[in-house]
Design a protein around this motif. Structure first.
Motif, PDB file in Angstrom:
ATOM      1  N   PHE A 199       5.311  -9.765 -14.101  1.00 58.34           N
ATOM      2  CA  PHE A 199       5.485  -9.388 -12.898  1.00 58.34           C
ATOM      3  C   PHE A 199       4.799  -7.842 -12.614  1.00 58.34           C
ATOM      4  O   PHE A 199       4.513  -8.097 -11.142  1.00 58.34           O
ATOM      5  N   TYR A 200       4.337  -6.904 -13.349  1.00 58.85           N
ATOM      6  CA  TYR A 200       4.461  -6.129 -12.532  1.00 58.85           C
ATOM      7  C   TYR A 200       2.855  -6.057 -12.667  1.00 58.85           C
ATOM      8  O   TYR A 200       2.555  -4.686 -12.057  1.00 58.85           O
ATOM      9  N   ASP A 201       2.134  -7.317 -13.131  1.00 61.45           N
ATOM     10  CA  ASP A 201       0.844  -7.754 -12.764  1.00 61.45           C
ATOM     11  C   ASP A 201       0.572  -7.299 -11.225  1.00 61.45           C
ATOM     12  O   ASP A 201      -0.459  -7.072 -10.608  1.00 61.45           O
ATOM     13  N   ALA A 202       1.620  -7.535 -10.577  1.00 57.91           N
ATOM     14  CA  ALA A 202       1.992  -7.924  -9.024  1.00 57.91           C
ATOM     15  C   ALA A 202       1.090  -6.440  -8.679  1.00 57.91           C
ATOM     16  O   ALA A 202       0.767  -6.308  -7.485  1.00 57.91           O
ATOM     17  N   ARG A 203       1.979  -5.268  -9.523  1.00 59.73           N
ATOM     18  CA  ARG A 203       1.802  -4.294  -8.936  1.00 59.73           C
ATOM     19  C   ARG A 203       0.143  -3.791  -8.789  1.00 59.73           C
ATOM     20  O   ARG A 203      -0.149  -2.638  -7.952  1.00 59.73           O
ATOM     21  N   HIS A 204      -1.038  -4.050 -10.090  1.00 60.45           N
ATOM     22  CA  HIS A 204      -2.004  -4.050  -9.684  1.00 60.45           C
ATOM     23  C   HIS A 204      -2.654  -4.255  -8.878  1.00 60.45           C
ATOM     24  O   HIS A 204      -4.215  -3.929  -9.092  1.00 60.45           O
ATOM     25  N   TRP A 205      -1.805  -5.302  -8.876  1.00 57.66           N
ATOM     26  CA  TRP A 205      -2.894  -6.368  -7.860  1.00 57.66           C
ATOM     27  C   TRP A 205      -3.547  -5.457  -6.891  1.00 57.66           C
ATOM     28  O   TRP A 205      -4.191  -5.595  -5.922  1.00 57.66           O
ATOM     29  N   TRP A 206      -2.460  -4.611  -6.155  1.00 57.04           N
ATOM     30  CA  TRP A 206      -2.878  -4.470  -4.617  1.00 57.04           C
ATOM     31  C   TRP A 206      -3.680  -2.905  -4.887  1.00 57.04           C
ATOM     32  O   TRP A 206      -4.483  -3.790  -4.300  1.00 57.04           O
ATOM     33  N   PRO A 207      -3.892  -2.297  -5.194  1.00 59.70           N
ATOM     34  CA  PRO A 207      -5.346  -0.967  -5.701  1.00 59.70           C
ATOM     35  C   PRO A 207      -6.918  -1.640  -6.402  1.00 59.70           C
ATOM     36  O   PRO A 207      -7.445  -1.491  -5.710  1.00 59.70           O
ATOM     37  N   THR A 208      -6.182  -2.822  -6.575  1.00 60.67           N
ATOM     38  CA  THR A 208      -7.554  -3.756  -7.255  1.00 60.67           C
ATOM     39  C   THR A 208      -8.327  -4.267  -6.002  1.00 60.67           C
ATOM     40  O   THR A 208      -9.504  -3.459  -5.938  1.00 60.67           O
ATOM     41  N   ILE A 209      -7.861  -5.229  -5.017  1.00 58.81           N
ATOM     42  CA  ILE A 209      -8.197  -5.645  -3.824  1.00 58.81           C
ATOM     43  C   ILE A 209      -8.063  -4.754  -3.033  1.00 58.81           C
ATOM     44  O   ILE A 209      -9.518  -4.429  -1.977  1.00 58.81           O
ATOM     45  N   PHE A 210      -7.547  -3.441  -2.960  1.00 55.25           N
ATOM     46  CA  PHE A 210      -7.827  -2.381  -1.889  1.00 55.25           C
ATOM     47  C   PHE A 210      -9.278  -2.076  -2.233  1.00 55.25           C
ATOM     48  O   PHE A 210     -10.064  -1.604  -1.045  1.00 55.25           O
ATOM     49  N   LEU A 211      -9.464  -1.630  -3.708  1.00 52.20           N
ATOM     50  CA  LEU A 211     -10.365  -0.502  -3.777  1.00 52.20           C
ATOM     51  C   LEU A 211     -12.254  -2.046  -3.812  1.00 52.20           C
ATOM     52  O   LEU A 211     -12.852  -1.458  -3.390  1.00 52.20           O
ATOM     53  N   ILE A 212     -11.631  -3.410  -3.629  1.00 55.12           N
ATOM     54  CA  ILE A 212     -12.835  -4.373  -3.511  1.00 55.12           C
ATOM     55  C   ILE A 212     -13.072  -3.951  -2.094  1.00 55.12           C
ATOM     56  O   ILE A 212     -13.657  -4.531  -1.608  1.00 55.12           O
ATOM     57  N   LYS A 213     -12.295  -4.062  -1.553  1.00 55.36           N
ATOM     58  CA  LYS A 213     -11.945  -4.036   0.094  1.00 55.36           C
ATOM     59  C   LYS A 213     -13.017  -2.628   0.735  1.00 55.36           C
ATOM     60  O   LYS A 213     -14.080  -3.661   1.879  1.00 55.36           O
TER      61      LYS A 213
END
Length: 427
Positions: free
Chosen positions: A339-353
């Motif tokens: 479940f905690y992977d969801a928290r790591h997903w947001w900042p990673t995709i933000f930086l890619i964007k």
């Protein structure tokens, strides 16, 4: 072996008027006699922190105390006096015993790293006792509390004690198996979607999606309200909420009592309303009132199918079940998806964007104070540079593997989390 119960205790804080304290306490049960373990309980009170942390520390300390009760050295010693006799060798032998038990079961967990980390928590407990003036036999000037699991003789000794056949896997083989199961990248769309479908109760799927879109921790999601108050008075049922912009600000107090302001996509709030609030919330508040004898307060949004407020422990347990169901249907889904992977997903995709292909260049090209501040606000981390570098590395891995697919998350996003998960592009 003695039996140790753990109970969550809440009481008024005499040093902070109007506030309460909540933490776990340990109670030893020997025959019909119940004994509060005062020294561990004082430590659990002092470290404060979050309920999940108190849960973890109390569980590890109780495991260590149960191990001590099996040693001849403590046979005639009351459990309340164990702390005064513990020495470095006891902490060391506990770790060796856990490795031995693991090899005997041929299990990949707990890994050697976990065993060592748990021992550090026990070591810190006795260090705290020493600073508070409580005597023990632990020596804090040497590292003799930590066994050398790279030593060939010790590994051979563990394998012999485990009574396995000669072709049984040893500590190193089991650790390699454990490491192979760890996820070093974000879960794919397929893995996240399969996990969501694996939840029997839609409340957990709704919380997972909200975490994907906000980077909130499980304990923070549990505090998200149906109707907000104070700075969050604009948080209302979706049809009543003002939605001029593409995002909504949400003020919260997270881990370590640190306050921060995060950004939420209004379309994700609409998805939350469509798939959980409208379908489940009304009925579940009725079950809450029947169970607790009072109306469900508007500060509580997420309720189970029995009308009980969701806790982070419930999220963890239901995610294990959901992942098992998903893996039963598709063995390609990694056992390490959490479940905690969801928290790591947001900042990673933000930086890619934000940086796109520049992520694959020099570090200086992606040193952006504004981006750092966005991550700091959304994630609530104190160590800004460390956090930023960690997610830069993770974003690079995703970029290299997936050609830089970009998802807008912060400024008027074009897709909800739900729409993204349904898209054919895989992360």
């Amino acid at each position: 072996m003695i039996s140790i119960m753990r109970r969550l205790l809440t009481y008024k804080d005499v040093f902070n008027v109007g506030k309460s304290r909540t933490h776990y306490v340990l109670i030893a049960k020997i025959k019909k006699k119940m004994t509060m373990l005062s020294h561990p309980n004082l430590y659990l009170q002092d470290i404060g922190s979050s309920i999940p942390t108190s849960n973890k520390y109390s569980n590890i300390i109780s495991m260590f105390y149960r191990y001590l009760s099996c040693l001849d050295k403590y046979c005639d010693v009351p459990v309340s006096g164990y702390h005064s006799l513990v020495d470095n060798q006891d902490i060391k032998s506990w770790q060796i015993q856990r490795e031995t038990d693991r090899v005997a079961k041929q299990a990949s967990s707990p890994s050697t790293a976990t065993i060592l980390d748990d021992a550090k928590i026990v070591y810190k407990f006795f260090e705290w006792l020493s600073k508070k003036g409580y005597k023990s036999c632990v020596n804090f000037q040497y590292t003799t509390w930590r066994p050398n699991f790279k030593d060939e003789q010790l590994l051979a000794h563990i394998k012999t004690r485990a009574l396995k056949t000669l072709d049984g896997r040893g500590v190193r083989a089991l650790d390699r198996e454990n490491n192979q199961g760890k996820s070093y990248t974000l879960p794919t769309n397929h893995e996240m979607k399969s996990l969501i479908l694996g939840y029997h109760d839609p409340v957990y799927a709704a919380m997972f999606k909200l975490s994907l879109g906000t980077a909130m921790r499980p304990m923070e999601l549990c505090e998200f309200p149906y109707i907000g108050s104070g700075k969050n008075s604009h948080i209302l049922p979706f049809e009543s909420m003002q939605k001029q912009d593409g995002t909504v600000e949400y003020h919260m107090v997270g881990k370590g009592e640190k306050s921060r302001k995060i950004v939420i996509n209004v379309l994700d709030l609409k998805a939350l309303d469509d798939h959980y609030i409208q379908k489940c919330y009304g009925h579940r508040t009725g079950l809450y009132e029947k169970r607790f004898g009072k109306p469900c307060p508007p500060s509580i949004l997420f309720l189970t199918s029995r009308g009980i407020p969701v806790t982070s422990k419930m999220i963890s347990r239901r995610t294990v079940d959901a992942r098992k169901r998903a893996r039963d249907k598709d063995s390609s889904i990694r056992a390490a998806v959490r479940f905690y992977d969801a928290r790591h997903w947001w900042p990673t995709i933000f930086l890619i964007k934000r940086f796109d292909k520049a992520l694959l260049g020099q570090m200086s090209e992606v040193r952006d104070a504004a981006a750092m501040q966005v991550l700091k606000n959304q994630m609530g981390h104190t160590h800004l540079i460390t956090t930023y570098n960690h997610y830069l590395d993770l974003a690079r891995v995703v970029m290299l593997a997936h050609e830089g697919f970009v998802q807008e998350l912060v400024s008027k996003p074009s897709e909800t989390i739900e729409e993204y998960l349904e898209s054919p592009k895989l992360l």
